[in-house]
Design an enzyme around this catalytic site. Structure first.
Site, PDB file in Angstrom:
ATOM      1  N   TYR A 141       0.838  -1.209   0.000  1.00  0.00           N
ATOM      2  CA  TYR A 141       0.000   0.000   0.000  1.00  0.00           C
ATOM      3  C   TYR A 141       0.869   1.254   0.000  1.00  0.00           C
ATOM      4  O   TYR A 141       0.579   2.224  -0.701  1.00  0.00           O
ATOM      5  CB  TYR A 141      -0.948  -0.016   1.202  1.00  0.00           C
ATOM      6  CG  TYR A 141      -1.671   1.296   1.365  1.00  0.00           C
ATOM      7  CD1 TYR A 141      -2.551   1.751   0.382  1.00  0.00           C
ATOM      8  CD2 TYR A 141      -1.461   2.106   2.481  1.00  0.00           C
ATOM      9  CE1 TYR A 141      -3.205   2.967   0.505  1.00  0.00           C
ATOM     10  CE2 TYR A 141      -2.106   3.314   2.618  1.00  0.00           C
ATOM     11  CZ  TYR A 141      -2.978   3.747   1.631  1.00  0.00           C
ATOM     12  OH  TYR A 141      -3.618   4.948   1.764  1.00  0.00           O
ATOM     13  N   ARG A 148       1.565   6.703  -6.791  1.00  0.00           N
ATOM     14  CA  ARG A 148       0.401   7.578  -7.039  1.00  0.00           C
ATOM     15  C   ARG A 148       0.786   9.027  -6.817  1.00  0.00           C
ATOM     16  O   ARG A 148       0.437   9.908  -7.611  1.00  0.00           O
ATOM     17  CB  ARG A 148      -0.734   7.162  -6.106  1.00  0.00           C
ATOM     18  CG  ARG A 148      -1.924   8.114  -6.124  1.00  0.00           C
ATOM     19  CD  ARG A 148      -3.103   7.578  -5.336  1.00  0.00           C
ATOM     20  NE  ARG A 148      -2.820   7.311  -3.925  1.00  0.00           N
ATOM     21  CZ  ARG A 148      -3.721   6.845  -3.057  1.00  0.00           C
ATOM     22  NH1 ARG A 148      -4.961   6.589  -3.469  1.00  0.00           N
ATOM     23  NH2 ARG A 148      -3.394   6.617  -1.801  1.00  0.00           N
ATOM     24  N   TYR A 200      -0.604  13.495   5.925  1.00  0.00           N
ATOM     25  CA  TYR A 200      -0.222  12.547   6.973  1.00  0.00           C
ATOM     26  C   TYR A 200       1.265  12.671   7.256  1.00  0.00           C
ATOM     27  O   TYR A 200       2.060  12.864   6.327  1.00  0.00           O
ATOM     28  CB  TYR A 200      -0.491  11.095   6.524  1.00  0.00           C
ATOM     29  CG  TYR A 200      -1.911  10.600   6.639  1.00  0.00           C
ATOM     30  CD1 TYR A 200      -2.876  11.273   7.383  1.00  0.00           C
ATOM     31  CD2 TYR A 200      -2.287   9.409   6.012  1.00  0.00           C
ATOM     32  CE1 TYR A 200      -4.173  10.770   7.485  1.00  0.00           C
ATOM     33  CE2 TYR A 200      -3.575   8.907   6.105  1.00  0.00           C
ATOM     34  CZ  TYR A 200      -4.521   9.591   6.844  1.00  0.00           C
ATOM     35  OH  TYR A 200      -5.783   9.103   6.941  1.00  0.00           O
ATOM     36  N   ARG A 213     -10.969  13.539   1.082  1.00  0.00           N
ATOM     37  CA  ARG A 213     -11.940  12.829   1.926  1.00  0.00           C
ATOM     38  C   ARG A 213     -13.274  12.673   1.215  1.00  0.00           C
ATOM     39  O   ARG A 213     -14.023  11.743   1.475  1.00  0.00           O
ATOM     40  CB  ARG A 213     -12.129  13.558   3.247  1.00  0.00           C
ATOM     41  CG  ARG A 213     -10.879  13.611   4.106  1.00  0.00           C
ATOM     42  CD  ARG A 213     -10.494  12.243   4.606  1.00  0.00           C
ATOM     43  NE  ARG A 213      -9.273  12.280   5.423  1.00  0.00           N
ATOM     44  CZ  ARG A 213      -8.570  11.220   5.756  1.00  0.00           C
ATOM     45  NH1 ARG A 213      -8.931  10.022   5.330  1.00  0.00           N
ATOM     46  NH2 ARG A 213      -7.494  11.336   6.504  1.00  0.00           N
ATOM     47  N   GLU A 322     -14.206   0.141   7.270  1.00  0.00           N
ATOM     48  CA  GLU A 322     -14.215   1.390   6.504  1.00  0.00           C
ATOM     49  C   GLU A 322     -15.564   1.494   5.791  1.00  0.00           C
ATOM     50  O   GLU A 322     -16.111   0.475   5.371  1.00  0.00           O
ATOM     51  CB  GLU A 322     -13.080   1.300   5.475  1.00  0.00           C
ATOM     52  CG  GLU A 322     -12.568   2.609   4.964  1.00  0.00           C
ATOM     53  CD  GLU A 322     -11.351   2.406   4.058  1.00  0.00           C
ATOM     54  OE1 GLU A 322     -10.241   2.167   4.585  1.00  0.00           O
ATOM     55  OE2 GLU A 322     -11.524   2.462   2.840  1.00  0.00           O
TER      56      GLU A 322
HETATM   57  C1  3EB Z   1      -7.317   6.553   5.685  1.00  0.00           C
HETATM   58  O1  3EB Z   1      -8.166   7.413   5.888  1.00  0.00           O
HETATM   59  C2  3EB Z   1      -7.815   5.150   5.553  1.00  0.00           C
HETATM   60  O2  3EB Z   1      -5.122   5.484  -0.152  1.00  0.00           O
HETATM   61  O3  3EB Z   1      -6.734   5.899  -1.537  1.00  0.00           O
HETATM   62  C3  3EB Z   1      -9.122   5.344   2.803  1.00  0.00           C
HETATM   63  C4  3EB Z   1      -9.520   5.761   1.523  1.00  0.00           C
HETATM   64  C5  3EB Z   1      -7.801   4.986   3.010  1.00  0.00           C
HETATM   65  C6  3EB Z   1      -8.608   5.838   0.468  1.00  0.00           C
HETATM   66  C7  3EB Z   1      -6.316   5.633  -0.405  1.00  0.00           C
HETATM   67  C8  3EB Z   1      -6.891   5.079   1.956  1.00  0.00           C
HETATM   68  C9  3EB Z   1      -7.285   5.497   0.693  1.00  0.00           C
HETATM   69  O4  3EB Z   1      -6.111   6.795   5.616  1.00  0.00           O
HETATM   70  C10 3EB Z   1      -7.344   4.479   4.331  1.00  0.00           C
END
Ligand code: 3EB
Length: 334
Positions: A141, A148, A200, A213, A322
């Site tokens: 990941y 990406r 992050y 989001r 999720e």
């Molecule tokens: C998060 O919020 C949980 O890498 O495209 C959620 C939705 C998550 C999309 C992505 C990752 C992705 O970090 C993981």
């Protein structure tokens, strides 16, 4: 025959099985399940996640405008003049260097969008086998996120124009990416309760995950909010470790905060409860969690909300679940 103006050029519905022959109006038919018999229509997208319980495991995207479909740039695609649906499948043999595979996939996606005249990303779904395999920065990941980021950061201002996304671990092998794009942009929505994923801190990988989001998109006579995979994260930390019920509640609070942000941007004094869910997907790391969670779903997400429950790995090892989905904002005529 009297014609009423459609609210939107597509409709999403759920079915127990895919039609034997897809009608011309189909944009995409997403089949969730393992060991599905192969389909010969490129608009069929198979995702090998096991549906849990009685949820109808087929998601149909149907168009009210004429659809053109075909294959280009390695993608299968369908478009109706308003929305483009594209899908790329990569076999495991092409994923030895996941960062490179992700980079190439996003560059190719962008090329297809430009070529077909839908330059604006709305939402991307990513399903890959063994999503948390590998230690530290070598995790699949994280390598995906690295590639990406490298592709998306080629565009100036990319962090203001990120698609909503879902990234889930699937079962067999390989990678499936599908996306929707439009001719004019949606609006990126971030969640005030969580750090934007693209900000992050370093502990989550060498490059942060490039997604929004949620995306808010105005269509002819309705507004859709595409909610990314939403987990039990506050700030940037996973919450309620080991407790699926409390994680689900935190997820609802995050989705509510997103809806409130979107509604605020629209100048609407409504709440999540006033929005109409077209459908939600709930991904569970362990299938046995469904029994304790099912009774909570109507009270947290609404009694009439279609929810497809699927067994799938979340890309952070300490997260158990999720939720993602699409909401229509209040005010449409449907
Ligand atoms: C998060 O919020 C949980 O890498 O495209 C959620 C939705 C998550 C999309 C992505 C990752 C992705 O970090 C993981």
């Amino acid at each position: 025959m009297p014609q009423s103006l459609p609210n939107c050029s597509y409709r999403v519905s759920y079915a127990q099985s895919a039609p034997a022959k897809l009608p011309d109006s189909t944009l995409a038919c997403v089949r969730f399940g393992r060991g599905l018999p192969p389909a010969d229509d490129p608009r069929v997208i198979d995702v090998d996640l096991e549906p849990l319980g009685a949820s109808p495991p087929v998601e149909l995207w149907d168009s009210v405008l004429p659809v053109t479909h075909g294959e280009q740039e390695g993608f299968s695609y369908a478009e109706n003049g308003e929305v483009l649906f594209g899908c790329l499948r990569l076999p495991e043999a092409e994923l030895a260097h996941m960062d490179h595979a992700a980079f190439r996939a996003y560059v190719r996606m962008d090329r297809l969008m430009q070529k077909l005249g839908y330059p604006c990303w709305l939402r991307v779904w990513i399903y890959m086998a063994d999503i948390t395999q590998g230690e530290g920065d070598a995790e699949r990941y994280r390598q995906f996120s690295l590639g990406r980021h490298r592709a998306l950061s080629l565009k100036p201002g990319f962090e203001q124009n990120l698609p909503a996304a879902t990234a889930i671990g699937s079962h067999d092998s390989g990678l499936v990416i599908y996306f929707i794009a439009a001719k004019s942009p949606g609006m990126q929505v971030e969640n005030p309760r969580t750090v934007s994923a693209f900000r992050y801190p370093r502990e989550y990988g060498p490059r942060s995950p490039s997604f929004s989001r949620a995306t808010l998109k105005h269509w002819a006579n309705t507004t859709h909010l595409y909610v990314s995979g939403t987990a039990s994260i506050v700030g940037h930390e996973s919450r309620h470790l080991g407790d699926p019920a409390r994680q689900l509640q935190e997820v609802r609070d995050n989705i509510r905060a997103l809806a409130q942000t979107a509604l605020g941007a629209e100048g609407q004094g409504h709440d999540l409860a006033d929005c109409r869910p077209l459908g939600l997907n709930l991904y569970l790391r362990e299938r046995r969690m469904i029994d304790s969670l099912r009774p909570l779903l109507p009270q947290l997400f609404g009694a009439d909300t279609p929810i497809l429950c699927l067994e799938g790995d979340i890309c952070r090892k300490d997260l158990l679940l999720e939720v993602e989905g699409i909401y229509a904002l209040p005010g449409d005529a449907a």
